[in-house]
Write a protein that holds these residues in place. Sequence first.
Motif, PDB file in Angstrom:
ATOM      1  N   ILE A  21       0.853  -1.188   0.000  1.00 38.13           N
ATOM      2  CA  ILE A  21       0.000   0.000   0.000  1.00 38.13           C
ATOM      3  C   ILE A  21       0.888   1.238   0.000  1.00 38.13           C
ATOM      4  O   ILE A  21       1.727   1.425   0.875  1.00 38.13           O
ATOM      5  CB  ILE A  21      -0.935   0.009   1.230  1.00 38.13           C
ATOM      6  N   SER A  25      -3.007   4.271  -3.189  1.00 38.16           N
ATOM      7  CA  SER A  25      -3.462   2.883  -3.340  1.00 38.16           C
ATOM      8  C   SER A  25      -4.921   2.763  -2.916  1.00 38.16           C
ATOM      9  O   SER A  25      -5.390   3.486  -2.051  1.00 38.16           O
ATOM     10  CB  SER A  25      -2.630   1.941  -2.459  1.00 38.16           C
ATOM     11  N   GLU A  26      -5.619   1.832  -3.526  1.00 35.63           N
ATOM     12  CA  GLU A  26      -6.997   1.521  -3.157  1.00 35.63           C
ATOM     13  C   GLU A  26      -6.993   0.354  -2.192  1.00 35.63           C
ATOM     14  O   GLU A  26      -6.284  -0.631  -2.390  1.00 35.63           O
ATOM     15  CB  GLU A  26      -7.810   1.141  -4.396  1.00 35.63           C
ATOM     16  N   VAL A  27      -7.773   0.459  -1.126  1.00 36.13           N
ATOM     17  CA  VAL A  27      -7.916  -0.633  -0.155  1.00 36.13           C
ATOM     18  C   VAL A  27      -9.391  -0.881   0.085  1.00 36.13           C
ATOM     19  O   VAL A  27     -10.240  -0.036  -0.207  1.00 36.13           O
ATOM     20  CB  VAL A  27      -7.209  -0.317   1.188  1.00 36.13           C
ATOM     21  N   GLU A  28      -9.695  -2.056   0.591  1.00 32.81           N
ATOM     22  CA  GLU A  28     -11.060  -2.436   0.923  1.00 32.81           C
ATOM     23  C   GLU A  28     -11.069  -3.001   2.331  1.00 32.81           C
ATOM     24  O   GLU A  28     -10.119  -3.653   2.760  1.00 32.81           O
ATOM     25  CB  GLU A  28     -11.584  -3.518  -0.027  1.00 32.81           C
ATOM     26  N   SER A  41      -5.703  -5.031  -0.026  1.00 32.56           N
ATOM     27  CA  SER A  41      -5.341  -4.135  -1.112  1.00 32.56           C
ATOM     28  C   SER A  41      -6.273  -4.390  -2.289  1.00 32.56           C
ATOM     29  O   SER A  41      -6.319  -5.489  -2.829  1.00 32.56           O
ATOM     30  CB  SER A  41      -3.890  -4.379  -1.527  1.00 32.56           C
ATOM     31  N   ALA A  42      -7.021  -3.364  -2.674  1.00 29.13           N
ATOM     32  CA  ALA A  42      -7.951  -3.514  -3.805  1.00 29.13           C
ATOM     33  C   ALA A  42      -7.207  -3.488  -5.129  1.00 29.13           C
ATOM     34  O   ALA A  42      -7.758  -3.853  -6.156  1.00 29.13           O
ATOM     35  CB  ALA A  42      -9.006  -2.420  -3.765  1.00 29.13           C
ATOM     36  N   THR A  43      -5.951  -3.068  -5.111  1.00 22.11           N
ATOM     37  CA  THR A  43      -5.169  -3.047  -6.348  1.00 22.11           C
ATOM     38  C   THR A  43      -4.618  -4.423  -6.682  1.00 22.11           C
ATOM     39  O   THR A  43      -4.142  -4.643  -7.774  1.00 22.11           O
ATOM     40  CB  THR A  43      -3.998  -2.037  -6.245  1.00 22.11           C
TER      41      THR A  43
END
Length: 89
Positions: A21, A25-28, A41-43
């Motif tokens: 991250i 960065s995209e996270v969920e 990590s949504a990536t």
Amino acid sequence: MRVTTKGQVTIPKEIRDRLGIEPGSEVEFVERADGAVELVSATEPDMLSRAIDRSFEDWLQRVEGTGDSNLTADDIMAMTRDRDVGDSH
């Protein structure tokens, strides 16, 4: 870890490094059936997919065996047609 008034927290560096991250960065957050929440990590589609799969598996384990196994298909059809179970007409 303290949550700010905006609902923000700082993700510890060792966790950011492990998940890859970086700023932007995209996270969920994925809630599991046991109430725990995972940060993924949504990536990384594989990581998000695995977390969702685990959440679904947790749910399946939680509801397993909760159905009424004494009902037949005819009983269920009768209930959907507003008839009493066992009433053939």
